[in-house]
Design a protein around this motif. Structure first.
Motif, mmCIF file in Angstrom:
data_model
loop_
_atom_site.group_PDB
_atom_site.id
_atom_site.type_symbol
_atom_site.label_atom_id
_atom_site.label_comp_id
_atom_site.label_asym_id
_atom_site.label_seq_id
_atom_site.Cartn_x
_atom_site.Cartn_y
_atom_site.Cartn_z
ATOM 1 N N LYS A 1 66.452 57.745 20.109
ATOM 2 C CA LYS A 1 66.595 56.164 19.068
ATOM 3 C C LYS A 1 65.286 55.448 19.534
ATOM 4 N N GLU A 2 64.898 55.680 21.002
ATOM 5 C CA GLU A 2 63.562 54.240 21.337
ATOM 6 C C GLU A 2 62.425 54.802 20.606
ATOM 7 N N CYS A 3 62.406 56.735 20.428
ATOM 8 C CA CYS A 3 60.949 56.603 19.223
ATOM 9 C C CYS A 3 60.727 56.506 18.847
ATOM 10 N N LEU A 4 61.898 56.028 17.475
ATOM 11 C CA LEU A 4 62.628 55.593 16.380
ATOM 12 C C LEU A 4 62.476 53.712 15.738
ATOM 13 N N LYS A 5 62.829 53.429 17.192
ATOM 14 C CA LYS A 5 62.370 52.074 17.194
ATOM 15 C C LYS A 5 61.176 51.521 16.770
ATOM 16 N N TYR A 6 60.579 52.165 18.156
ATOM 17 C CA TYR A 6 58.954 52.216 18.209
ATOM 18 C C TYR A 6 58.287 52.897 16.745
#
Lengths: 449, 56
Positions: free
Chosen positions: A134-139
Motif C-alpha cells: 500500500k505504501e509503495c503504491l502511495k509513493y
C-alpha cells in the motif's frame, strides 16, 4: 535514458517492499519486479516469528504499536505499517521424540503477564506485505508482478535487468532482494567465495484443531527418524492455525512419511487427533555463509540474498531500508559507485560480518548429526530447570549451551560416550559434520551468467 | 523430459532457486520448466518434497 529508473528492486518480499517504499518516500523513481503473480500470497513455508521482541537483534529490539498498527524499530528510528494480527507465545520447548524436554520460559507465569511475558510473537506475512505494498503504491512505485529476473548487465553507469519473459528494465542502481537462493548473487559471482554446507528442506501443513502441551508456545522436536529431522511449530498470528513443519538438511529425505509418522504415531500424536489440515507448504534452499561484500556493478544485495540462512523479517526490513537509504544518498551526491552507497556497505560490515559468526547459526543444526536420537533424549531428560527464554538465533543457543555445560559432570560419569560426542560436536569443522548433506548436483554453480 | 505436475506444485519456488541451469521459472505462481534449457539433472526432482517435478 528517459524510461530509466533511479532504482530497480528485484524481489517483493519484506526486504524488497521495504526498499521500494523507502526509496519511494525519498522521491526516487522505482520499479519493483517480482516473479510471483500474486505478491501478497504466501506460498512457501515460513514460521513468521518476529525476531525479536525480547532480545537484541542487529542492534535493535522490535516492538509492536497495536494502537496505530505499526511495527517499530526504535534503535534505527523508523516504523512501518502492519495492518495484521499477531499472536504472542510464552515459552519454547525443545522436545526429544520420546517427550523429554528442555523448557525455555515458564509458560503459565509468562502467559499471565501477557505482553510482558511473551518471548515473542508470530505475525502475518501476507498482511505485512499488503501493508508495505500500500505504501509503495502511495509513493508511486511501479510494481511488476510475474517477472522472473534472470540477470543484470552494467554498462556506462546504467544497469539493465533482464527477465525470462523477455522484458528489460534500465536503472541507475539495483537492489537484489531475491531471496535465499538469489539469482543475482549467483550471476554476479557472489556465491563463489561462500561456504556451502548443504541443502535444507522445510515441509509441513497449516492445521487447525492442534492441541499441543502449551497453547501458545514455540516447539522444537527432534524426531526419531534415521535421517536427522526436526519439527518446528508455532501458532499463526490468528491464534487458531498452527504450522508444524519438518526441517531437514538431506535433500530427497522422506519428509512426507516422517511428517505422517509424527502426527499419527508416538508421543505427539495426541496433539493432532482432532487436527484438520488446511494446506501443505514447503521450501528448499542452500545453506551458505554470509556474502562478505554485497555490492557489485551498481547492484546491492540485501536480506536473504546475502545472509547465512535467514535474515528473518527484522533483517529483511532493516537491510532493505538501509540499502534504499544508501541509494538515495549516492544519487543525491551524484556518486554512482561503491563509495556512494557506503551507508549500506558500512552497516553490513559492522552489524553482520564483524559481529555475527555465521558458524554459530549453522552450529544450531548440528546436534542430530553428532548424536543419536536416544542420546538427545537422554540429554534433554537431564536438564530439569526452566531456562531463560528469548527468541534470538544467536543468543538462545548460548543459553542452551550453558545449561548443557552444567550437566556435563553427570553426563561424563553416566554416559562417557555421549560426553565424547558432545566434545566433538563443539570442535569438529562444520563442513565435516554436514558432509552427508552435500549431494551431487549441489550447490548449483554450473551456471555463472 | 521433466515436467511439473500442477496438482502437486504449491508454488514455493524452491526448484526455481536451486535449478543449476536457471531452467525453471514461476508462471502464474506455479513452477514451469523451460525444456530448451533443462539438462535433466533431476535436482528439482530430488529437492521437491511435494514430488511435483516428474519424469515423463
Amino acid at each position: 535514458m528517459t524510461n530509466a529508473y533511479d532504482l530497480i528492486i528485484v524481489g517483493a518480499g519484506p526486504a524488497g517492499l521495504m526498499a521500494a517504499k523507502t526509496a519511494g518516500e525519498h522521491g526516487l523513481k522505482v520499479a519493483l519486479l517480482e516473479r510471483k503473480k500474486n505478491i501478497t500470497d504466501i506460498n512457501r513455508a515460513c514460521s513468521m516469528m518476529i525476531v525479536t521482541l525480547t532480545g537484541c537483534y542487529l542492534s535493535d529490539r522490535v516492538s509492536i504499536n497495536s494502537r496505530d498498527q505499526r511495527l517499530c524499530f526504535p534503535a534505527y528510528g523508523f516504523t512501518i505499517p502492519y495492518e495484521g494480527e499477531h499472536q504472542n507465545f510464552y515459552s519454547w520447548s525443545i522436545y526429544s521424540y520420546k517427550g523429554n524436554k528442555i523448557q525455555l520460559g515458564d509458560y503459565e507465569k509468562n502467559e499471565a503477564m501477557g505482553d510482558k511475558g511473551r518471548i515473542s510473537a508470530t505475525y502475518d506475512k501476507g498482511a505485512l506485505l499488503k501493508s508495505l505494498m500500500k505504501e509503495c503504491l502511495k509513493y508511486g512505485v511501479d510494481v511488476f508482478p510475474g517477472h522472473n529476473v534472470i540477470g543484470t548487465q552494467t554498462n556506462n553507469g546504467q544497469v539493465t535487468v533482464y527477465t525470462r519473459e523477455g522484458t528489460k528494465f534500465k536503472g541507475t542502481f539495483v537492489i537484489g532482494a531475491d531471496g535465499r537462493a538469489s539469482r543475482l548473487a549467483k550471476t554476479l559471482g557472489k556465491n563463489k567465495d561462500r561456504i556451502y554446507y548443504g541443502t535444507s528442506t522445510s515441509y509441513g501443513f497449516e492445521m487447525k484443531g492442534v492441541e499441543p502441551s502449551e497453547k501458545y508456545a514455540l516447539f522444537q522436536i527432534f524426531l526419531g527418524e534415521k535421517t536427522p529431522m526436526r519439527i518446528w511449530m508455532t501458532p499463526r498470528a490468528d491464534g487458531e492455525t498452527y504450522f508444524p513443519f519438518i526441517s531437514c538438511t538431506h535433500p530427497g529425505a522422506d519428509v512426507k512419511g516422517a511428517f505422517e509418522r509424527f502426527t499419527q504415531q508416538g508421543h505427539f500424536a495426541s496433539w493432532f487427533k482432532n487436527a484438520e489440515t488446511i494446506r501443505p507448504l514447503c521450501i528448499e534452499g542452500n545453506m551458505y555463509s554470509h556474502i562478505i561484500d554485497p555490492y557489485k556493478d551498481q547492484v546491492l544485495l540485501v536480506s536473504d540474498a546475502v545472509w547465512c540462512q535467514e535474515a528473518e523479517m527484522t533483517g529483511a526490513i532493516i537491510s532493505g531500508w538501509k540499502a534504499a537509504n544508501a541509494v538515495k544518498y549516492a544519487l543525491t551526491e551524484g556518486n554512482i559507485s561503491r563509495e556512494g552507497v557506503f551507508v549500506y556497505l558500512d552497516w553490513w560490515k559492522k552489524e553482520i560480518i564483524d559481529k555475527l559468526d555465521h558458524r554459530d547459526m549453522i552450529r544450531n543444526a548440528v546436534m542430530p548429526y553428532c548424536l543419536t536420537v536416544d542420546d538427545i533424549d537422554y540429554l534433554l531428560s537431564k536438564v530439569t530447570k526452566t531456562l531463560r527464554s528469548i527468541l534470538d538465533p544467536y543468543e538462545t543457543p548460548k543459553i542452551v549451551a550453558g545449561a548443557m555445560a552444567e550437566i556435563m559432570p553427570i553426563v561424563s560419569k553416566e554416559r562417557p560416550d555421549v560426553f565424547e560426542k558432545l566434545k566433538r560436536m563443539k570442535t569438529d569443522p562444520l563442513e565435516e559434520i554436514f558432509k552427508g548433506c552435500k549431494r551431487s548436483g549441489f550447490p548449483n554453480n554450473m551456471r555463472s551468467s | 523430459m521433466i515436467r511439473i505436475d500442477r496438482q502437486k506444485c504449491v508454488g514455493c519456488g524452491g526448484c526455481v532457486d536451486l535449478c543449476p541451469r536457471a531452467a525453471i521459472g514461476l508462471y502464474e505462481d506455479f513452477a514451469l520448466i523451460n525444456s530448451a534449457l533443462c539438462l535433466e539433472c533431476k535436482t528439482c526432482v530430488k529437492v521437491c518434497p511435494m514430488k511435483a517435478p516428474q519424469e515423463i
